[in-house]
Design a protein around this motif. Structure first.
Motif, PDB file in Angstrom:
ATOM      1  N   PHE A   1       0.863  -1.179   0.000  1.00  0.00           N
ATOM      2  CA  PHE A   1       0.000   0.000   0.000  1.00  0.00           C
ATOM      3  C   PHE A   1       0.895   1.223   0.000  1.00  0.00           C
ATOM      4  O   PHE A   1       2.137   1.103   0.015  1.00  0.00           O
ATOM      5  CB  PHE A   1      -0.973   0.003   1.192  1.00  0.00           C
ATOM      6  CG  PHE A   1      -0.340  -0.299   2.512  1.00  0.00           C
ATOM      7  CD1 PHE A   1       0.231   0.701   3.279  1.00  0.00           C
ATOM      8  CD2 PHE A   1      -0.308  -1.609   2.995  1.00  0.00           C
ATOM      9  CE1 PHE A   1       0.816   0.422   4.501  1.00  0.00           C
ATOM     10  CE2 PHE A   1       0.277  -1.901   4.216  1.00  0.00           C
ATOM     11  CZ  PHE A   1       0.843  -0.883   4.968  1.00  0.00           C
ATOM     12  N   THR A   2       0.332   2.390  -0.020  1.00  0.00           N
ATOM     13  CA  THR A   2       1.094   3.623  -0.277  1.00  0.00           C
ATOM     14  C   THR A   2       2.287   3.816   0.648  1.00  0.00           C
ATOM     15  O   THR A   2       3.387   4.132   0.198  1.00  0.00           O
ATOM     16  CB  THR A   2       0.154   4.854  -0.137  1.00  0.00           C
ATOM     17  OG1 THR A   2      -0.954   4.687  -1.014  1.00  0.00           O
ATOM     18  CG2 THR A   2       0.899   6.127  -0.498  1.00  0.00           C
ATOM     19  N   ASP A   3       2.094   3.623   1.950  1.00  0.00           N
ATOM     20  CA  ASP A   3       3.178   3.878   2.903  1.00  0.00           C
ATOM     21  C   ASP A   3       4.019   2.640   3.231  1.00  0.00           C
ATOM     22  O   ASP A   3       4.852   2.683   4.134  1.00  0.00           O
ATOM     23  CB  ASP A   3       2.596   4.435   4.211  1.00  0.00           C
ATOM     24  CG  ASP A   3       1.989   5.818   4.008  1.00  0.00           C
ATOM     25  OD1 ASP A   3       2.529   6.573   3.181  1.00  0.00           O
ATOM     26  OD2 ASP A   3       0.991   6.136   4.676  1.00  0.00           O
ATOM     27  N   ALA A   4       3.802   1.536   2.506  1.00  0.00           N
ATOM     28  CA  ALA A   4       4.561   0.306   2.767  1.00  0.00           C
ATOM     29  C   ALA A   4       5.908   0.383   2.053  1.00  0.00           C
ATOM     30  O   ALA A   4       6.073  -0.113   0.932  1.00  0.00           O
ATOM     31  CB  ALA A   4       3.767  -0.910   2.311  1.00  0.00           C
ATOM     32  N   LYS A   5       6.883   1.003   2.711  1.00  0.00           N
ATOM     33  CA  LYS A   5       8.179   1.252   2.075  1.00  0.00           C
ATOM     34  C   LYS A   5       9.168   0.110   2.250  1.00  0.00           C
ATOM     35  O   LYS A   5      10.151   0.016   1.528  1.00  0.00           O
ATOM     36  CB  LYS A   5       8.772   2.555   2.628  1.00  0.00           C
ATOM     37  CG  LYS A   5       7.895   3.770   2.303  1.00  0.00           C
ATOM     38  CD  LYS A   5       8.445   5.044   2.898  1.00  0.00           C
ATOM     39  CE  LYS A   5       7.531   6.222   2.566  1.00  0.00           C
ATOM     40  NZ  LYS A   5       8.002   7.484   3.178  1.00  0.00           N
ATOM     41  N   THR A   6       8.928  -0.767   3.229  1.00  0.00           N
ATOM     42  CA  THR A   6       9.806  -1.922   3.438  1.00  0.00           C
ATOM     43  C   THR A   6       8.966  -3.119   3.882  1.00  0.00           C
ATOM     44  O   THR A   6       7.847  -2.962   4.356  1.00  0.00           O
ATOM     45  CB  THR A   6      10.858  -1.641   4.533  1.00  0.00           C
ATOM     46  OG1 THR A   6      10.191  -1.355   5.759  1.00  0.00           O
ATOM     47  CG2 THR A   6      11.770  -0.492   4.149  1.00  0.00           C
ATOM     48  N   ASP A   7       9.525  -4.323   3.724  1.00  0.00           N
ATOM     49  CA  ASP A   7       8.866  -5.514   4.252  1.00  0.00           C
ATOM     50  C   ASP A   7       8.789  -5.414   5.767  1.00  0.00           C
ATOM     51  O   ASP A   7       9.787  -5.093   6.423  1.00  0.00           O
ATOM     52  CB  ASP A   7       9.655  -6.772   3.862  1.00  0.00           C
ATOM     53  CG  ASP A   7       9.623  -7.031   2.367  1.00  0.00           C
ATOM     54  OD1 ASP A   7       8.743  -6.486   1.694  1.00  0.00           O
ATOM     55  OD2 ASP A   7      10.484  -7.780   1.872  1.00  0.00           O
ATOM     56  N   THR A   8       7.627  -5.683   6.331  1.00  0.00           N
ATOM     57  CA  THR A   8       7.438  -5.508   7.777  1.00  0.00           C
ATOM     58  C   THR A   8       6.675  -6.692   8.363  1.00  0.00           C
ATOM     59  O   THR A   8       5.627  -7.082   7.844  1.00  0.00           O
ATOM     60  CB  THR A   8       6.651  -4.215   8.072  1.00  0.00           C
ATOM     61  OG1 THR A   8       7.367  -3.096   7.531  1.00  0.00           O
ATOM     62  CG2 THR A   8       6.469  -4.009   9.567  1.00  0.00           C
ATOM     63  N   ALA A   9       7.218  -7.255   9.430  1.00  0.00           N
ATOM     64  CA  ALA A   9       6.557  -8.369  10.117  1.00  0.00           C
ATOM     65  C   ALA A   9       5.387  -7.853  10.946  1.00  0.00           C
ATOM     66  O   ALA A   9       5.431  -6.745  11.488  1.00  0.00           O
ATOM     67  CB  ALA A   9       7.545  -9.093  11.019  1.00  0.00           C
TER      68      ALA A   9
END
Length: 448
Positions: A223-231
């Motif tokens: 989505f728009t603010d998903a700048k890195t892979d996040t657990a």
């Protein structure tokens, strides 16, 4: 100049702040980590022996009251109690930083900072971290649990000790403030998973659009603010325990997503197709009448079966009156220790009033009243006037009020008291704003 052996984590949404702080600190300390998202804190804490977290208090444009910083501070102290946290705040927000110190922050620094002051504060925090690492965790764990002598609470803890040795899912039922979080933590600390993470999720405070990303994580670009892979929180709890608090407040359309995770024991991040295996102990809690919700078709019956392999009821303080006075002394000792004070006691006649007071907010209300009293009292003696337990409405002992009615009444009174102010009402009730809004909608109190 020799660098000190310490690992520091800096959390701020402004890259220039991260860069500036790192440049200053890396000359004096061995390892510096940075992240622009507080959601990444727990994966960094999981993978590294972080001594000190330097935590900004604001992360979203337009939200500059410091409440986010308070939220993440509580999360860090829950996830890793020994980690030392320093708050970063602007000059005009010192009051919120002071509130953070009461909750467990070590200190705060003002932005823009003086380099010498920043280094001095972090140096002291590193020393505090080393002291914490030498404290035996077992002693701390044993000290914080008060069980009491009433039959109902002894029975609850007896069951807890038995289920702790297994991996069955547990559902904890009880009124607001009865200590469901502490009870869940007790089960974790007495289990084979005690050396792994205990991750607390307040489901009542999660908005619908954050539910999946917070619990299941997301891939870069999802989505728009998903700048890195996040657990997500489930992955953070891998091999440990996840505590799903206020599970009765999950909207029906999201319950199926949680059910899928529990059934398959896998989690799929938003934006990914790969299912990741989970090895997590599930403990849930609610103050709702969950079986009535199933009957009314607002809670899925198959989800209830998944979460309540073992169901444990926590009694209210009204149901364990013999424990009220001993618990008050225990709470006083805990709060006095928190403020590094000794030799506090209640005045002689306090026991009578402590037992007579209805404690509708249970242990949480007791903790709040005793902490306030300790701050106000003189000569290390707390009176009933300091406790503010003289003026109350008595409820007939034989009158059994349903939990939902009690909660609705408590919310109505608090809203009236604070003239509809949501923030003040939520604070008094021990709820997040989002959780309070859910309850206002649930009980149709919009016009209160």
């Amino acid at each position: 100049m020799r660098k000190k052996q310490a690992q520091i984590l800096i959390v701020d949404d402004q890259e220039e702040i991260l860069f500036s702080a790192k440049m200053i600190l890396k000359k004096h300390f061995e390892t510096i980590f940075t992240t622009n998202s507080p959601k990444k804190i727990f994966s960094i804490l999981n993978e590294n022996e972080i001594n000190v977290v330097l935590l900004d208090m604001n992360y979203r444009i337009g939200f500059e009251d410091g409440r986010e910083g308070i939220h993440w501070l509580k999360e860090i102290k829950t996830f890793s109690p020994q980690t030392v946290v320093i708050l970063m705040t602007a000059f005009g927000k010192i009051d919120t930083a002071v509130e953070g110190i009461k909750i467990g922050a070590f200190d705060y620094v003002l932005k823009p900072w003086h380099n010498e002051k920043l280094l001095e504060t972090i140096d002291k925090a590193v020393s505090e971290s080393r002291k914490n690492s030498k404290k035996p965790l077992v002693e701390k764990t044993e000290k914080r649990y008060f069980i009491g002598t009433s039959q109902k609470i002894k029975q609850a803890y007896s069951i807890a000790e038995k289920v702790a040795r297994t991996d069955v899912n547990v559902l904890i039922l009880g009124e607001n403030g009865t200590g469901k979080y502490v009870f869940a933590e007790y089960i974790h600390q007495n289990s084979e998973r005690k050396k792994e993470a205990f991750v607390h999720v307040d489901l009542g405070s999660l908005s619908d659009n954050l539910f999946e990303s917070e619990l299941f994580g997301y891939a870069k670009g999802a989505f728009t603010d998903a700048k890195t892979d996040t657990a997500g929180r489930f992955e953070m709890a891998q091999n440990g325990t996840i505590f799903l608090d206020e599970i009765g407040n999950i909207p029906l359309h999201l319950q199926s997503k949680l059910l899928h995770v529990l059934q398959t024991k896998t989690v799929t991040r938003l934006g990914e197709s790969k299912a990741r295996p989970l090895n997590v102990r599930i403990i849930s809690a609610t103050n709702n009448d969950i079986k009535a919700e199933v009957k009314n078709k607002t809670f899925r019956e198959d989800l209830l079966y998944r979460i309540n392999t073992m169901e444990i009821n926590l009694p209210s303080l009204r149901e364990r009156k013999e424990d009220i006075v001993p618990m008050a002394h225990f709470v006083l000792d805990q709060i006095a220790a928190k403020y590094n004070q000794e030799n506090w006691h209640f005045e002689e006649n306090a026991a009578v009033y402590l037992e007579k007071y209805p404690w509708k907010g249970n242990v949480r209300e007791m903790e709040n009243k005793i902490e306030r009293a300790l701050i106000l009292a003189d000569n290390n003696t707390i009176s009933v006037h300091d406790l503010d337990i003289l003026d109350f409405e008595e409820t007939p002992e034989n009158e059994e009020t349903p939990l939902s009615e009690m909660e609705k009444t408590a919310i109505e009174k608090a809203l009236f008291k604070h003239h509809g102010n949501i923030s003040k009402t939520a604070e008094e009730l021990g709820l997040s704003r989002a959780a309070l809004y859910r309850r206002i909608e649930k009980y149709d109190l919009k016009n209160t």
